[in-house]
Design an enzyme around this catalytic site. Structure first.
Site, PDB file in Angstrom:
ATOM      1  N   ILE A   1     -37.777  52.607 -24.285  1.00  0.00           N
ATOM      2  CA  ILE A   1     -36.865  53.453 -23.533  1.00  0.00           C
ATOM      3  C   ILE A   1     -37.157  54.910 -23.841  1.00  0.00           C
ATOM      4  O   ILE A   1     -37.402  55.275 -25.009  1.00  0.00           O
ATOM      5  CB  ILE A   1     -35.397  53.147 -23.915  1.00  0.00           C
ATOM      6  N   CYS A   2     -37.105  55.717 -22.828  1.00  0.00           N
ATOM      7  CA  CYS A   2     -37.231  57.149 -23.045  1.00  0.00           C
ATOM      8  C   CYS A   2     -35.845  57.763 -22.897  1.00  0.00           C
ATOM      9  O   CYS A   2     -35.354  57.945 -21.783  1.00  0.00           O
ATOM     10  CB  CYS A   2     -38.197  57.765 -22.027  1.00  0.00           C
ATOM     11  N   LEU A   3     -35.225  58.004 -23.985  1.00  0.00           N
ATOM     12  CA  LEU A   3     -33.877  58.575 -23.945  1.00  0.00           C
ATOM     13  C   LEU A   3     -33.769  59.553 -25.103  1.00  0.00           C
ATOM     14  O   LEU A   3     -34.063  59.204 -26.253  1.00  0.00           O
ATOM     15  CB  LEU A   3     -32.831  57.459 -24.079  1.00  0.00           C
TER      16      LEU A   3
ATOM     17  N   ASN B   1     -37.272  55.124 -16.628  1.00  0.00           N
ATOM     18  CA  ASN B   1     -37.374  55.576 -18.027  1.00  0.00           C
ATOM     19  C   ASN B   1     -37.654  54.436 -19.016  1.00  0.00           C
ATOM     20  O   ASN B   1     -37.540  54.619 -20.215  1.00  0.00           O
ATOM     21  CB  ASN B   1     -36.104  56.302 -18.446  1.00  0.00           C
TER      22      ASN B   1
ATOM     23  N   LEU C   1     -41.314  57.087 -17.654  1.00  0.00           N
ATOM     24  CA  LEU C   1     -42.295  56.216 -18.319  1.00  0.00           C
ATOM     25  C   LEU C   1     -42.956  55.336 -17.262  1.00  0.00           C
ATOM     26  O   LEU C   1     -44.044  54.837 -17.454  1.00  0.00           O
ATOM     27  CB  LEU C   1     -41.611  55.328 -19.362  1.00  0.00           C
TER      28      LEU C   1
END
Lengths: 180, 914
Positions: free
Chosen positions: A116-118, A109, A151
């Protein structure tokens, strides 16, 4: 027009509020941000959670911080020290901080520039979150990546297929930021 | 007619300087006449004499004609007459020395010496008469030039030399000399020539000569050299005439009057004397009965100025010097008369006005009458001293007085309220002149910064001065604008002081009874307590909001008020002090701490605390002081509760087996009381038993509440029975606990060591040591060895004591018993202080631990840092700032380095170790 905007941002009602707030008196806002961040810092210092730590940068306005996460045990990141940067917007906590990994990290991620993909850093952000909750979420993300929306597709694939190879990639990519 | 004379004179002088006298003589009289014709006025003015001239010419030819040639008899006669006149008039070149030597005589002797008094011979007299009749102007003109020449040749160098000598009274000498010179020049003219001219012209001729003399004098004596001398002379006499010298000597006078040599002085300009007189006497005091000294000085000065004016040194320039001197004199007088005279009611302005009117103005009028602007003195247009001038001086005087008061203001404030008179004066000043208000605040602020707001002044002092300032400025300016301006820096400074709140609160809680006494307590603002009871009802009415439409007495803010200026109608000292802090919280918190200390003490009642609290509630509102109220309620409740619990115990029959003593408790609601810094320890088992029993009774009464014992707080009445002495007193719990540990059944005196006790009582060694030393001071214990104490069952007699000392007792070998106990008491105190310090250090350490977390966070995330940077970051990041110095932090960090939590990497940077 207002209505349509509200529609599109339905998922983040705070953003709307934040806009209103930021339009009304930038100065008092900055002050309240500082106050909030100071309180968060104090909380962080008085009740430190293991494995995470954060502190403002030396620029003096408290709006940018550096955080450190120690890799959780029984994950490929065990024993690694990961640094992150926090940049707080002027209407924090109504908008999320921008968080980036500074230490190069191999994670499904996180992309190669540290983004960051959060969800809680994006549309799921709420004013009740704070630095320490974000750090705790990130810490758990290290052990349980969300492979549904990667990602780094290769990492996501590898995480599922070959943990040993994944760990090798992690260690290869990892590189302690030299403390300048 | 008179007006034409100067015009003519001026003309002639110009001619004289252009044409040499010789060439003038060569002109025939007809030319001479023709030359005059354009001046019509002259024609008119000399009309009457022209007829006289015409016929006198012929007659004089007849008389003198015998001795002259017939060729041109008219011209010849004229020349001869002139020759004779010149010989008669010319001054011998005798030099300055002679003049100088005669300066103190009346001059007649000297005039003889200079041959100025001998009457002209008959021929000369005739020649003079002739000349006077034909061409007086040419003769006077020549003589004027001759005076100049002679003066320059004979006197000038002497005068300049004299001027350089700088002797005492130099100017007087010079003036004397010049006066003599003037007489030398003018005597023959006055005596023998002027009578020959028509009286109406005499003035003009004399003025011409005088002017010639004055010009040369002014030329020879440059004004820049003269003016300081003149100023000195004027000052010397003015000081006496205006009475300033007597003011300065007041001290000496007082001393002299002790010897009885000083006479009663009816005449005095002293403010002190004046104040003591009745109003009628005051009116006359400066008018009548002038001192002999003053009269002499006045005569002397006026005579001197007369001379000055005569020799041409008066006039405009002298007036300027005089004005300067008088300006200084006024300042001097005010300083001398009113410095330190601060009694109320102040009559200084009235006194000053009277002085200006009667003494000051009088001198000015007298002097200005002499040195008027016209040097020749023909037209005496003396400067009129009008009433308006006096009025102006009066205003100036008041302004000066105000200035003096401003410079004294700090001392005035410190002396408040004994100095209220000075503030009254100042008030007149600030009301009178614009800009004065700004001056007052500006000057006073600077003064405050220099004298009050520095680390050397204690907070109590600053607050005391501040209170005085509030009161004084309230009188000075009831609207409070000035106070508002003055108070800002003080308030800012007080906010920075750590102990300000503490001082204020302890002042409020102080016993007002002591405050009323004349002795101002050095370390306590007890007057605050008195103030609190005095003005409390005012504040209620004061708290009206800005928008009170019913307020018929509403006034707009004064023009020079600051934007955030708030009006306060009464002098509310307490309010000013309490409002120092942004929130009431700080104040209330401190109030809680102090109140806690006082309530814990064992006392019959707490009426005073209750009163203070009630009064404060009026100001702050109930909610702010809720915690304090709960505290007070706790105390009163616990007394009642204590009684019930004890009754229950008696009923349940526990009483008889108690044996150890009675236990009274104060039950505090922990949430509302401030944190106590204390050292926990184990109380004796018997007490624990009592506590348990008490707690059960309590919990029976109050469901769902639990008692937690704070062993370190409280008092114990201890009764000790030793072999030959007893002891009964109230001590602290830890002292009691320690002595209890020494109790033993055996007849042998118990001996305990500090480590032993520390383990048994779970008390820190310093505290035990302090307690033991306390008992040593009470002669219950002795220290046998270091840290080993034994009960002193039998009080030693003198002999024993010496023996003990001889045996190398550990305790200090002092000579007397008293000294011994005193030493021990002091040691106990020191030990207690050490123990307290230790607990304070522990608290500081606790605080440092929080900071340590910050440091860890900082170093973990930001990498290694130098000490300075750490301090800087801590100052930014820690709420409430970082209270430690760099050195303390360095010490702390090096402690951490030695504990292996930090390491020092290149360049002295600290790095965290995991």
């Amino acid at each position: 027009m207002d209505y349509s905007m509200e529609d599109t941002q339905n998922s983040a009602p705070d953003a709307q509020q934040a806009n209103k707030l930021s339009s009304s008196g930038q100065k008092s806002d900055t002050q309240s941000v500082t106050k909030r961040l100071q309180a968060e810092l104090m909380q962080l210092m008085l009740s430190p959670s293991p494995g995470i730590s954060a502190f403002p940068d030396a620029d003096g306005n408290l709006l940018s911080w550096t955080a450190t996460i120690t890799g959780p045990t029984e994950t490929p990141y065990e024993g690694l020290t990961l640094k992150l940067s926090f940049a707080f917007p002027n209407n924090y906590p109504y908008s999320p901080p921008t968080v980036l990994f500074k230490t190069p990290i191999y994670h499904p991620n996180v992309d190669f520039s540290g983004r960051i993909c959060l969800d809680i850093l994006k549309d799921k952000w709420s004013a009740v979150y704070n630095v320490s909750s974000v750090l705790l979420s990130l810490q758990s993300l290290l052990g349980e990546p969300n492979n549904a929306s990667p990602l780094n597709a290769q990492a996501a694939e590898l995480w599922d297929s070959d943990q040993a190879e994944f760990k090798r990639h992690v260690l290869a990519r990892h590189q302690d930021l030299d403390e300048e | 007619m008179l007006s034409t004379v100067p015009l003519n004179v001026g003309r002639r002088r110009v001619c004289g300087s252009v044409f040499s006298p010789a060439s003038l003589e060569a002109h025939p009289p007809s030319d001479f006449q023709r030359e005059q014709t354009p001046v019509i006025s002259f024609q008119e003015s000399t009309d009457s004499s022209s007829t006289f001239k015409a016929d006198s010419q012929s007659t004089s030819f007849a008389t003198i004609g015998g001795s002259t040639d017939a060729a041109s008899p008219e011209e010849d006669t004229l020349n001869q007459a002139r020759q004779a006149a010149r010989e008669f008039l010319s001054v011998p070149n005798l030099g300055f020395e002679l003049l100088y030597n005669f300066r103190n005589t009346d001059g007649s002797q000297m005039l003889k010496e200079w041959n100025r008094l001998s009457p002209p011979s008959k021929e000369t007299a005739e020649a003079l008469e002739y000349l006077m009749r034909t061409s007086p102007w040419t003769l006077f003109e020549w003589y004027g030039n001759d005076i100049r020449r002679h003066f320059l040749v004979n006197f000038r160098t002497g005068l300049s030399k004299l001027l350089k000598s700088l002797a005492e009274g130099l100017l007087r000498t010079i003036v004397d000399c010049l006066q003599l010179a003037r007489r030398i020049y003018l005597a023959p003219v006055v005596h023998y020539m002027l009578p020959l001219i028509a009286p109406s012209h005499q003035g003009g001729f004399l003025a011409q000569l005088q002017r010639a003399f004055h010009t040369v004098v002014q030329y020879s004596l440059p004004w820049k050299n003269i003016s300081p001398l003149l100023a000195r002379e004027l000052t010397q006499d003015a000081v006496i005439i205006l009475g300033i010298d007597t003011l300065d000597e007041d001290f000496d006078m007082d001393r002299m009057s002790l010897d009885g040599t000083e006479m009663e002085r009816a005449y005095s300009v002293s403010y002190k004397d004046w104040r003591q007189e009745s109003p009628e006497a005051q009116a006359h005091m400066m008018v009548e009965g002038e001192d002999g000294r003053v009269t002499i000085a006045r005569d002397q000065l006026l005579a001197f100025l007369n001379g000055l004016q005569l020799v041409g040194l008066g006039g405009d320039q002298a007036q300027k010097v005089f004005a300067n001197v008088m300006n200084i004199m006024m300042g001097d007088f005010i300083r001398a008369a009113y410095t330190g005279e601060w009694e109320s009611p102040s009559t200084a302005p009235q006194h000053l006005e009277q002085w200006i009117e009667n003494v000051y103005a009088r001198l000015v009028v007298q002097v200005l009458a002499i040195i008027d602007s016209d040097l020749a003195g023909t037209q005496s247009e003396a400067i009129e001293v009008s009433f308006r001038d006096v009025e102006k001086w009066r205003v100036m005087g008041i302004a000066r007085l105000g200035k003096l008061r401003v410079s004294e203001l700090f001392d005035v404030v410190v002396d408040w309220p004994a100095s209220s008179g000075a503030v009254e004066d100042l008030r007149r000043f600030t009301n009178n002149s614009s800009g004065a208000r700004l001056y007052v605040t500006h000057f006073f602020s600077i003064n405050l910064l220099q004298r009050l707001l520095h680390p050397g002044a204690s907070t109590v002092e600053i607050l005391q001065v501040y209170i005085s300032i509030i009161r004084a400025f309230h009188i000075l300016d009831p609207k409070g604008v000035l106070l508002d301006r003055i108070a800002r820096p003080i308030r800012r400074y007080l906010r920075d002081r750590d102990d300000t709140v503490k001082v204020i609160v302890s002042g409020l809680l102080a016993d007002p009874a002591t405050a009323d006494g004349p002795t101002a307590t050095g370390d306590n603002l007890a007057e605050l307590a008195a103030e609190l009871t005095k003005v409390h009802h005012h504040s209620m009415q004061n708290n009206r909001s800005e928008l009170d439409y019913d307020d018929l007495y509403w006034m707009p803010d004064p023009v020079d008020a600051a934007p955030d200026y708030k009006k306060s109608r009464s002098v509310d000292v307490i309010d000013s002090l309490v409002s120092l802090f942004d929130s009431k919280e700080t104040f209330v918190k401190e109030m809680q701490t102090l109140l806690a200390d006082r309530l814990i003490q064992k006392r019959q009642n707490y009426d005073q605390e209750i009163t203070v609290l009630e009064l404060l509630k009026v100001r702050f509102g109930d909610s702010a002081l809720q915690a304090c109220e709960v505290m007070l309620k706790d105390i009163s409740d616990s007394r009642r509760l204590d009684l019930t619990v004890r009754n229950d115990q008696i009923l349940s029959g526990h009483r008889k087996q108690a044996g150890v003593g009675k236990l009274h408790a104060k039950i505090l609601s922990r949430f509302f009381w401030p944190e106590f810094q204390e050292q926990e320890f184990k109380v004796p088992d018997e007490i624990i038993k009592l506590q348990k029993r008490y707690a059960t009774c309590f919990e029976k009464r109050k469901d769902s509440r639990k008692l937690m014992w704070r062993n370190a707080l409280g008092q114990v009445t201890v009764e000790l029975e030793l072999e030959n002495h007893t002891f009964k007193d109230e001590v602290t719990t830890w002292q009691a606990t320690v002595i209890y540990a020494f109790q033993s059944e055996s007849s042998e005196p118990a001996t305990r060591t500090i480590p032993e006790l520390a383990e048994e009582l779970e008390m820190t060694p310093p505290l035990i040591r302090s307690a033991c030393l306390f008992w040593v001071s009470k002669r219950i214990l002795t220290e046998v060895h270091r840290d080993t104490f034994r009960v002193l069952e039998v009080l030693p007699t003198e002999d024993d004591e010496h023996h003990a000392h001889g045996a190398g007792d550990f305790s200090d070998a002092s000579d007397s018993e008293a000294g011994d106990t005193a030493n021990a008491a002091a040691a106990a105190e020191a030990a207690a202080a050490a123990a307290a310090k230790e607990s304070a250090e522990a608290a500081a350490m606790e605080k440092m631990n929080v900071h340590w977390q910050f440091i860890v966070g900082m170093l973990t995330n930001q990498g290694p840092m130098a000490l300075n940077r750490i301090v800087m970051m801590l100052k930014i990041a820690v709420p409430g700032g970082f209270p430690f110095s760099n050195e303390e932090l360095r010490e702390f960090l090096s402690g951490m380095v030695s504990k292996g939590k930090l390491e020092i990497v290149n360049g002295g940077n600290y790095k965290i170790l995991h």
